[in-house]
Design a protein around this motif. Sequence first.
Motif, mmCIF file in Angstrom:
data_model
loop_
_atom_site.group_PDB
_atom_site.id
_atom_site.type_symbol
_atom_site.label_atom_id
_atom_site.label_comp_id
_atom_site.label_asym_id
_atom_site.label_seq_id
_atom_site.Cartn_x
_atom_site.Cartn_y
_atom_site.Cartn_z
ATOM 1 N N GLY A 255 0.796 -1.222 0.000
ATOM 2 C CA GLY A 255 0.000 0.000 0.000
ATOM 3 C C GLY A 255 0.824 1.264 0.000
ATOM 4 N N LEU A 256 2.134 1.190 0.129
ATOM 5 C CA LEU A 256 2.996 2.367 0.128
ATOM 6 C C LEU A 256 3.463 2.630 -1.301
ATOM 7 N N ASP A 257 3.260 3.841 -1.757
ATOM 8 C CA ASP A 257 3.698 4.214 -3.104
ATOM 9 C C ASP A 257 5.191 4.531 -3.038
ATOM 10 N N ASP A 293 3.783 6.056 8.886
ATOM 11 C CA ASP A 293 2.403 6.387 8.500
ATOM 12 C C ASP A 293 2.431 7.251 7.238
ATOM 13 N N THR A 295 2.478 7.842 2.860
ATOM 14 C CA THR A 295 1.798 7.376 1.655
ATOM 15 C C THR A 295 2.757 7.255 0.480
ATOM 16 N N VAL A 296 3.843 8.023 0.506
ATOM 17 C CA VAL A 296 4.809 8.023 -0.595
ATOM 18 C C VAL A 296 6.213 7.960 -0.010
ATOM 19 N N ASP A 314 10.401 10.011 2.960
ATOM 20 C CA ASP A 314 8.957 9.712 2.982
ATOM 21 C C ASP A 314 8.211 10.964 3.388
#
Length: 375
Positions: A255-257, A293, A295-296, A314
């Motif tokens: 789920g991590l881009d 926590d 996302t990218v 990140d």
Amino acid sequence: MQAALTMPFVVPRAPELPDATWAAYALTTLTAVPLVWRRSAPVAVYFAVVAAGALYRFSVDGPGQPLPYPGLVAVYTVAALSPPRQRLGIAALTFVLVFPSVATNSGAAKELLFSLFVFGAAYVFGRLTDTRQAYVRAVEDRAAQSERANRIEAEQAAARERARIAREMHDILSHAVSLMVVQAEAGPLAVRTAPERAEAMFDGISETGRDAMAQLRRMLGVLRDDAALQGRSPREPQPGPAALPLLVERVRASGLDVVYETAGEPRPLPGDTGTTAYRVVQEALTNVVRHADATVALVRLGYRPDLLEITVTDDGRGPERSADDVLGHGLIGVRERAAAHGGTARTGPRPDDRGFELVVTLPIPSVGSGAEVGS
């Protein structure tokens, strides 16, 4: 010694000479008795032998000796065991005493020269013995020091190897378990809302587990000494920069881009340097998944003429996420890996306070025959 001193007393004497007496034999024996203590008190024994010999010479009419055996042994012992001042003093005293001893016997020049020669030879042999023993002691000391140094080096090598294995095990297991936990926790929600995404997550869990098992098998294969087992399970090279795209794909499945890019001219890296680069990125992404926590994440490998710079950033909890939050065995291992190659490792918030970054620099040594091309 006593046998040599006894021989003149058992050989028949000329008729015009007086018979050998027990008193003369006792005094002869007295010149040899002090030699029992010659190693513990060589100088004192020397003077005791000289005094007994003088007493024998001037108090009895014995058969005499072809050589002054006790005196020669005493001079040899002093030369071999005594410190320089004592042995040189004894040598000078012996040289002086030879003259009156010869004068009271035959007085011939031949006897004088012979006596000086044999006592000089006894002194020289004593010095040679001391030199040889000193050499043997030095050789034994060097051998003992070499053995201690080898033992210490072996213990240090074993400690370094244990630390290396611990880092490898941590990196493999921590990364795999972290991805599997994240994907497993998101799986139930995805089953209800996006079944196709859930299927991809479970595939990712399976692939991550298989990859972790494969890496563990490779590591255990290196540790085993069973030749037959090694023959059935050939060793494979440790992962390097060429394996980073696959690593990035597995992390994306959680789920991590993740964005992966390189700068400069990618070129072959020695095996150890390439493996370290892979493990640094692996540990950094594991920490992003577990703690940030985010996302990218961005993974960037910058190739310079003599340096490889690895940057992992990140968009996670930035300044609120201090280095202490993630300073477990993983980042300690990253610092140890970088230091082992003469490099550096730096962690902290990004300059814009919008996330966290890890920057590792690794010097690039001369390319070896077993180098791997970074991708």
